[in-house]
Design a protein around this motif. Structure first.
Motif, PDB file in Angstrom:
ATOM      1  N   ASN A 206       3.229   7.615  -7.433  1.00 20.87           N
ATOM      2  CA  ASN A 206       3.703   7.452  -6.050  1.00 20.87           C
ATOM      3  C   ASN A 206       4.907   8.351  -5.735  1.00 20.87           C
ATOM      4  O   ASN A 206       5.898   7.907  -5.132  1.00 20.87           O
ATOM      5  N   ALA A 207       4.817   9.599  -6.121  1.00 20.09           N
ATOM      6  CA  ALA A 207       5.941  10.527  -5.947  1.00 20.09           C
ATOM      7  C   ALA A 207       6.057  11.016  -4.507  1.00 20.09           C
ATOM      8  O   ALA A 207       5.079  11.057  -3.757  1.00 20.09           O
ATOM      9  N   THR A 208       7.274  11.392  -4.167  1.00 26.06           N
ATOM     10  CA  THR A 208       7.570  12.004  -2.862  1.00 26.06           C
ATOM     11  C   THR A 208       8.141  13.403  -3.115  1.00 26.06           C
ATOM     12  O   THR A 208       8.910  13.591  -4.056  1.00 26.06           O
ATOM     13  N   LEU A 209       7.750  14.360  -2.272  1.00 22.46           N
ATOM     14  CA  LEU A 209       8.267  15.723  -2.409  1.00 22.46           C
ATOM     15  C   LEU A 209       9.278  16.001  -1.302  1.00 22.46           C
ATOM     16  O   LEU A 209       9.074  15.583  -0.161  1.00 22.46           O
ATOM     17  N   SER A 210      10.349  16.718  -1.651  1.00 30.11           N
ATOM     18  CA  SER A 210      11.326  17.135  -0.633  1.00 30.11           C
ATOM     19  C   SER A 210      11.247  18.634  -0.461  1.00 30.11           C
ATOM     20  O   SER A 210      11.132  19.378  -1.440  1.00 30.11           O
ATOM     21  N   MET A 211      11.326  19.053   0.800  1.00 30.30           N
ATOM     22  CA  MET A 211      11.279  20.469   1.133  1.00 30.30           C
ATOM     23  C   MET A 211      12.521  20.828   1.934  1.00 30.30           C
ATOM     24  O   MET A 211      13.046  19.988   2.660  1.00 30.30           O
ATOM     25  N   ALA A 212      12.933  22.100   1.817  1.00 32.51           N
ATOM     26  CA  ALA A 212      14.060  22.573   2.620  1.00 32.51           C
ATOM     27  C   ALA A 212      13.683  23.876   3.286  1.00 32.51           C
ATOM     28  O   ALA A 212      12.988  24.711   2.693  1.00 32.51           O
ATOM     29  N   GLY A 213      14.141  24.040   4.522  1.00 29.19           N
ATOM     30  CA  GLY A 213      13.951  25.293   5.259  1.00 29.19           C
ATOM     31  C   GLY A 213      15.210  25.550   6.067  1.00 29.19           C
ATOM     32  O   GLY A 213      16.132  24.729   6.043  1.00 29.19           O
ATOM     33  N   THR A 214      15.229  26.655   6.787  1.00 31.31           N
ATOM     34  CA  THR A 214      16.457  26.929   7.557  1.00 31.31           C
ATOM     35  C   THR A 214      16.642  25.884   8.665  1.00 31.31           C
ATOM     36  O   THR A 214      17.752  25.653   9.121  1.00 31.31           O
ATOM     37  N   LYS A 215      15.545  25.219   9.079  1.00 34.40           N
ATOM     38  CA  LYS A 215      15.671  24.216  10.153  1.00 34.40           C
ATOM     39  C   LYS A 215      16.091  22.844   9.622  1.00 34.40           C
ATOM     40  O   LYS A 215      16.331  21.934  10.386  1.00 34.40           O
ATOM     41  N   GLY A 216      16.108  22.664   8.304  1.00 34.25           N
ATOM     42  CA  GLY A 216      16.518  21.374   7.738  1.00 34.25           C
ATOM     43  C   GLY A 216      15.628  20.949   6.585  1.00 34.25           C
ATOM     44  O   GLY A 216      14.913  21.781   6.019  1.00 34.25           O
ATOM     45  N   THR A 217      15.662  19.654   6.276  1.00 36.47           N
ATOM     46  CA  THR A 217      14.883  19.156   5.142  1.00 36.47           C
ATOM     47  C   THR A 217      13.875  18.116   5.630  1.00 36.47           C
ATOM     48  O   THR A 217      14.045  17.535   6.699  1.00 36.47           O
ATOM     49  N   ARG A 218      12.848  17.909   4.841  1.00 37.67           N
ATOM     50  CA  ARG A 218      11.876  16.844   5.138  1.00 37.67           C
ATOM     51  C   ARG A 218      11.232  16.423   3.831  1.00 37.67           C
ATOM     52  O   ARG A 218      11.390  17.090   2.799  1.00 37.67           O
ATOM     53  N   SER A 219      10.508  15.312   3.867  1.00 42.85           N
ATOM     54  CA  SER A 219       9.818  14.881   2.644  1.00 42.85           C
ATOM     55  C   SER A 219       8.463  14.289   2.994  1.00 42.85           C
ATOM     56  O   SER A 219       8.216  13.912   4.150  1.00 42.85           O
ATOM     57  N   MET A 220       7.597  14.227   2.014  1.00 39.39           N
ATOM     58  CA  MET A 220       6.259  13.652   2.238  1.00 39.39           C
ATOM     59  C   MET A 220       5.682  13.157   0.902  1.00 39.39           C
ATOM     60  O   MET A 220       6.078  13.658  -0.169  1.00 39.39           O
ATOM     61  N   PRO A 221       4.778  12.175   0.949  1.00 35.75           N
ATOM     62  CA  PRO A 221       4.131  11.733  -0.290  1.00 35.75           C
ATOM     63  C   PRO A 221       3.347  12.891  -0.896  1.00 35.75           C
ATOM     64  O   PRO A 221       2.731  13.673  -0.164  1.00 35.75           O
ATOM     65  N   VAL A 222       3.368  12.997  -2.212  1.00 30.94           N
ATOM     66  CA  VAL A 222       2.699  14.118  -2.872  1.00 30.94           C
ATOM     67  C   VAL A 222       1.211  14.153  -2.532  1.00 30.94           C
ATOM     68  O   VAL A 222       0.612  15.227  -2.442  1.00 30.94           O
ATOM     69  N   GLU A 223       0.616  12.976  -2.278  1.00 34.43           N
ATOM     70  CA  GLU A 223      -0.833  12.975  -2.020  1.00 34.43           C
ATOM     71  C   GLU A 223      -1.190  13.666  -0.703  1.00 34.43           C
ATOM     72  O   GLU A 223      -2.357  13.995  -0.480  1.00 34.43           O
ATOM     73  N   ASN A 224      -0.191  13.879   0.195  1.00 41.11           N
ATOM     74  CA  ASN A 224      -0.476  14.591   1.454  1.00 41.11           C
ATOM     75  C   ASN A 224      -0.155  16.077   1.370  1.00 41.11           C
ATOM     76  O   ASN A 224      -0.340  16.815   2.334  1.00 41.11           O
ATOM     77  N   PHE A 225       0.367  16.525   0.238  1.00 44.45           N
ATOM     78  CA  PHE A 225       0.905  17.885   0.138  1.00 44.45           C
ATOM     79  C   PHE A 225      -0.183  18.944  -0.053  1.00 44.45           C
ATOM     80  O   PHE A 225      -0.101  20.044   0.477  1.00 44.45           O
ATOM     81  N   CYS A 226      -1.198  18.621  -0.828  1.00 48.39           N
ATOM     82  CA  CYS A 226      -2.253  19.607  -1.093  1.00 48.39           C
ATOM     83  C   CYS A 226      -3.319  19.456  -0.016  1.00 48.39           C
ATOM     84  O   CYS A 226      -3.850  18.359   0.199  1.00 48.39           O
ATOM     85  N   LEU A 227      -3.634  20.551   0.668  1.00 44.50           N
ATOM     86  CA  LEU A 227      -4.519  20.480   1.836  1.00 44.50           C
ATOM     87  C   LEU A 227      -5.930  20.954   1.537  1.00 44.50           C
ATOM     88  O   LEU A 227      -6.896  20.457   2.099  1.00 44.50           O
ATOM     89  N   ASP A 228      -6.042  21.951   0.667  1.00 43.88           N
ATOM     90  CA  ASP A 228      -7.353  22.535   0.338  1.00 43.88           C
ATOM     91  C   ASP A 228      -7.151  23.342  -0.938  1.00 43.88           C
ATOM     92  O   ASP A 228      -6.028  23.401  -1.447  1.00 43.88           O
ATOM     93  N   TYR A 229      -8.194  24.001  -1.434  1.00 44.71           N
ATOM     94  CA  TYR A 229      -8.048  24.839  -2.629  1.00 44.71           C
ATOM     95  C   TYR A 229      -6.847  25.770  -2.461  1.00 44.71           C
ATOM     96  O   TYR A 229      -6.825  26.588  -1.525  1.00 44.71           O
ATOM     97  N   PHE A 230      -5.856  25.651  -3.279  1.00 47.40           N
ATOM     98  CA  PHE A 230      -4.683  26.539  -3.287  1.00 47.40           C
ATOM     99  C   PHE A 230      -3.962  26.596  -1.934  1.00 47.40           C
ATOM    100  O   PHE A 230      -3.330  27.594  -1.617  1.00 47.40           O
TER     101      PHE A 230
END
Ligand SMILES: Cc1cc2nc3c(=O)[nH]c(=O)nc-3n(C[C@H](O)[C@H](O)[C@H](O)COP(=O)(O)OP(=O)(O)OC[C@H]3O[C@@H](n4cnc5c(N)ncnc54)[C@H](O)[C@@H]3O)c2cc1C
Length: 290
Positions: free
Chosen positions: A132-156
């Motif tokens: 049940n991991a959560t991933l955190s991302m950072a960009g110039t607009k700020g940070t956000r997070s999401m469950p790892v199961e939503n992170f992979c969208l398709d092959y690669f």
């Protein structure tokens, strides 16, 4: 043959994000290079600029506190495998790492690079889904997070926006009486999975009922997936051999395996039917001792 590129080695996250914003589609992030360099050598990726984040020490850590475990994106597989706190509190992560590639690859390749490569046969993602991991991302607009199961969208393909970096992987403290296990079936030891299965199972206090279960499968769909219908077969019930068999069969219906040089579609389906019950049983045995 790899084409010429300009190499930047930022020392801070802020510097890296500024470079990403400046060079946009012409640049590519590299960390350990264990996956990216292969794509570059094959001419599949051809960046003009490389942003090398391996030296950003603020992203290289393993921290454990009352809220759970936090792993920085540039942490190597080998550091995870060897971490005393991970071996004690999240042993499945260290066990998974021992099966990933060779020591040489684990010494340089990183967990963040692995997750961002988006390979459906990669080892870490199914385990992270089960935990049940959560991933955190950072960009110039700020940070956000999401469950790892939503992170992979398709092959690669992953859910990072342009200009973003993966920064952290967070794992919650597992509930009491929880056991988590992982296995991969592969033809050549240390190779990618032909099929992989991770199961995390929580037992009720004293009654042996499956209070909660998370089943994740790798290499049987365009991304690692959660077998939610199979979880429903088990959740809230006292687990029997018949239920385990049913869970394996239901899990197989949730997959979309392909045939390739390692295995046929039919063989992968059979592996799911065999490995889901087997690993659920192992998770249950581990939960009883937790
Ligand atoms: C011989 C060999 C055997 C292997 N066997 C296995 C195996 O058994 N199981 C397995 O799971 N993997 C295996 N791999 C794959 C490899 O080990 C992993 O994918 C590796 O962990 C990638 O990490 P890296 O730091 O090297 O990533 P890189 O190659 O540097 O990057 C990979 C991708 O992620 C992006 N990226 C990297 N870090 C970030 C970040 N923080 N934010 C945003 N994007 C980022 C890059 O732009 C690139 O697209 C193997 C590789 C080799 C060479």
């Amino acid at each position: 043959m790899i084409k010429d590129f300009e190499h930047f080695a930022p020392k801070t996250l802020k510097e890296a994000l500024a470079l990403l914003a400046k060079y946009g589609d012409d640049c590519k992030v590299i960390c350990g290079g264990q996956s990216l360099l292969i794509l570059m050598r094959q001419g599949l990726v051809d960046p003009k600029y490389i942003i090398d984040i391996k030296g950003i020490s603020e992203l290289n850590y393993i921290k454990d506190d009352k809220d759970g475990l936090k792993i920085g994106a540039t942490t190597t597989h080998r550091a995870i495998e060897k971490s005393p706190v991970i071996r004690k509190k999240y042993p499945v992560l260290a066990e998974m790492e021992t099966r990933l590639a060779s020591i040489q690859t684990r010494n340089w390749g990183t967990i963040g690079g692995n997750v961002c490569h988006g390979d459906p046969a990669g080892d870490p993602v199914p385990v992270l889904i089960a935990l049940n991991a959560t991933l955190s991302m950072a960009g110039t607009k700020g940070t956000r997070s999401m469950p790892v199961e939503n992170f992979c969208l398709d092959y690669f393909e992953i859910a990072l926006e342009p200009g973003e970096l993966l920064t952290e992987i967070k794992l919650p403290v597992p509930p009491p009486r929880t056991g988590t296990v992982y296995t991969k079936f592969n033809v050549i030891e240390s190779d990618l999975a032909t099929v992989s299965v991770a199961v995390s199972l929580t037992l009720g206090s004293g009654d042996g009922v499956c209070q909660n279960v998370r089943i994740a499968l790798g290499a049987v769909a365009p991304t690692a997936i959660r077998a939610k219908k199979a979880e429903k077969v088990l959740k809230g019930k006292k687990i029997t051999e018949a239920l385990l068999t049913q869970a394996g069969e239901v899990a197989a219906t949730e997959t979309e395996p392909i045939s390739d040089i390692y295995a046929s579609e039919e063989y992968r389906l059979e592996l799911v039917k065999v490995l889901v019950p087997r690993m659920t049983k192992e998770a249950m045995a581990r939960a009883k001792k937790a």
